[in-house]
Design an enzyme around this catalytic site. Structure first.
Site, PDB file in Angstrom:
ATOM      1  N   HIS A 141     -11.630  -0.366   5.927  1.00 45.22           N
ATOM      2  CA  HIS A 141     -10.149  -0.614   5.873  1.00 45.22           C
ATOM      3  C   HIS A 141      -9.335   0.122   7.042  1.00 45.22           C
ATOM      4  CE1 HIS A 141      -6.201  -1.132   3.168  1.00 45.22           C
ATOM      5  NE2 HIS A 141      -5.902  -0.796   4.613  1.00 45.22           N
ATOM      6  N   HIS A 173      -4.893   1.140  10.893  1.00 44.32           N
ATOM      7  CA  HIS A 173      -6.349   0.487  10.719  1.00 44.32           C
ATOM      8  C   HIS A 173      -6.801   0.796  12.128  1.00 44.32           C
ATOM      9  CE1 HIS A 173      -4.031  -2.357   7.692  1.00 44.32           C
ATOM     10  NE2 HIS A 173      -4.418  -1.280   7.342  1.00 44.32           N
ATOM     11  N   GLU A 222       0.903  -1.173   0.046  1.00 46.70           N
ATOM     12  CA  GLU A 222      -0.079  -0.201   0.175  1.00 46.70           C
ATOM     13  C   GLU A 222       1.062   1.301   0.139  1.00 46.70           C
ATOM     14  OE1 GLU A 222      -4.230  -0.239   1.521  1.00 46.70           O
ATOM     15  OE2 GLU A 222      -3.110  -1.005   3.287  1.00 46.70           O
ATOM     16  N   HIS A 243      -0.444   5.802   7.340  1.00 42.17           N
ATOM     17  CA  HIS A 243      -1.796   4.866   7.091  1.00 42.17           C
ATOM     18  C   HIS A 243      -2.002   3.703   8.269  1.00 42.17           C
ATOM     19  CE1 HIS A 243      -4.683   2.112   5.526  1.00 42.17           C
ATOM     20  NE2 HIS A 243      -3.883   1.251   5.283  1.00 42.17           N
TER      21      HIS A 243
HETATM   22 ZN   LIG Z   1      -3.947  -0.791   5.126  1.00 41.75          ZN
END
Ligand SMILES: [Zn+2]
Length: 270
Positions: free
Chosen positions: A202, A131, A110, A129
């Site tokens: 996500h 979660h 990603e 990034h």
């Molecule tokens: Zn992710």
């Protein structure tokens, strides 16, 4: 003997060649040659450990920083858990998410979240990034993640939501991953001019002009989500007005060195 046309071509090549040669130095060589790169890479490693210690990431999640000497490249760890990242794990990528210096180690799938935002937002130098569980309901329920207190004022009038279905081929289910440049662009477009974007089913991506600030924003966005969820159970929530959010963001983000010092002390090796 070089005629004028050949001399012009030679000069053009020579003027391009100097920066290209400088950029060919790998991460370790750049750290030796440039105090700015050394500081950026070392802060990136520290930020990985802080994010884990503060429950902002677990075995997944990542943070990047734009190369301070080259706006068209960024540093990001190879595909390892944030808590174990060392300087030796840091790779360099171009703005299409391609690894530089012939580095063939496995990269995060990603990384296009980072290249997409950094490519489209010159005001952002660092991207996270993750979660984190408290954030996730706001990407899937229609309840908008909004600032309930001054610490997360940067959320402004509410976090936008990236709906990957809107960018998938008709009748094809995606694997939910932002795994190419088109999806990176779409995510960045959804973020717009804000510094935070939810990803339905996500997680989220956050951005700032510095590592310290994006770590601050991620940690307090997660806390905001927890507080907002609790408050919504109790009744009508009073959110910061847009004016309060703007004013308090300006004040609080002048003080981010204070929690950064605390978080750093906690993860320093004895
Ligand atoms: Zn992710």
């Amino acid at each position: 003997m070089m005629n004028n046309r050949h001399l012009f071509k030679f000069l053009c090549f020579a003027s391009l060649a100097a920066p290209l040669l400088a950029q060919s130095a790998n991460v370790q060589e750049q750290m030796t040659e440039s105090p700015a790169v050394k500081a950026a890479v070392e802060e990136l490693v520290l930020a990985n450990h802080i994010l884990y210690d503060q429950n902002a990431v677990d075995g997944y999640g990542h943070i990047s920083i734009r190369n301070p000497n080259n706006p068209n490249a960024f540093f990001l760890a190879r595909s390892v858990a944030p808590s174990v990242v060392t300087v030796a794990d840091i790779m360099e990528f171009d703005m299409n998410g391609k690894a530089l210096h012939g580095d063939t180690r496995t990269a995060y799938g990603e990384r296009f979240i980072h290249s997409g935002i950094l490519r489209n937002r010159p005001d952002i130098n660092s991207v996270i990034h993750g979660h984190a569980a408290p954030i996730l309901p706001y990407g899937m329920t229609g309840s908008t993640l909004k600032p309930v207190y001054h610490m997360s004022a940067f959320l402004g009038e509410g976090a936008p939501i990236f709906e990957i279905r809107n960018f998938a081929k008709p009748n094809i289910d995606t694997d939910m991953f932002v795994s190419n440049n088109d999806l990176g662009d779409a995510l960045s477009k959804t973020m717009g001019l804000q510094y935070f974007v939810l990803m339905r089913g996500h997680g989220y991506a956050a951005g700032a002009d510095s590592i310290k600030k994006v770590v601050f924003r991620s940690i307090y966005a997660i806390q905001n989500a927890s507080i907002q969820s609790e408050a919504m159970k109790m009744g009508n929530v009073q959110y910061l007005t847009p004016g309060e959010a703007t004013a308090s963001q300006e004040t609080i983000e002048k003080t981010i060195g204070r929690p950064w010092q605390l978080w750093s002390e906690r993860v320093k090796k004895p």
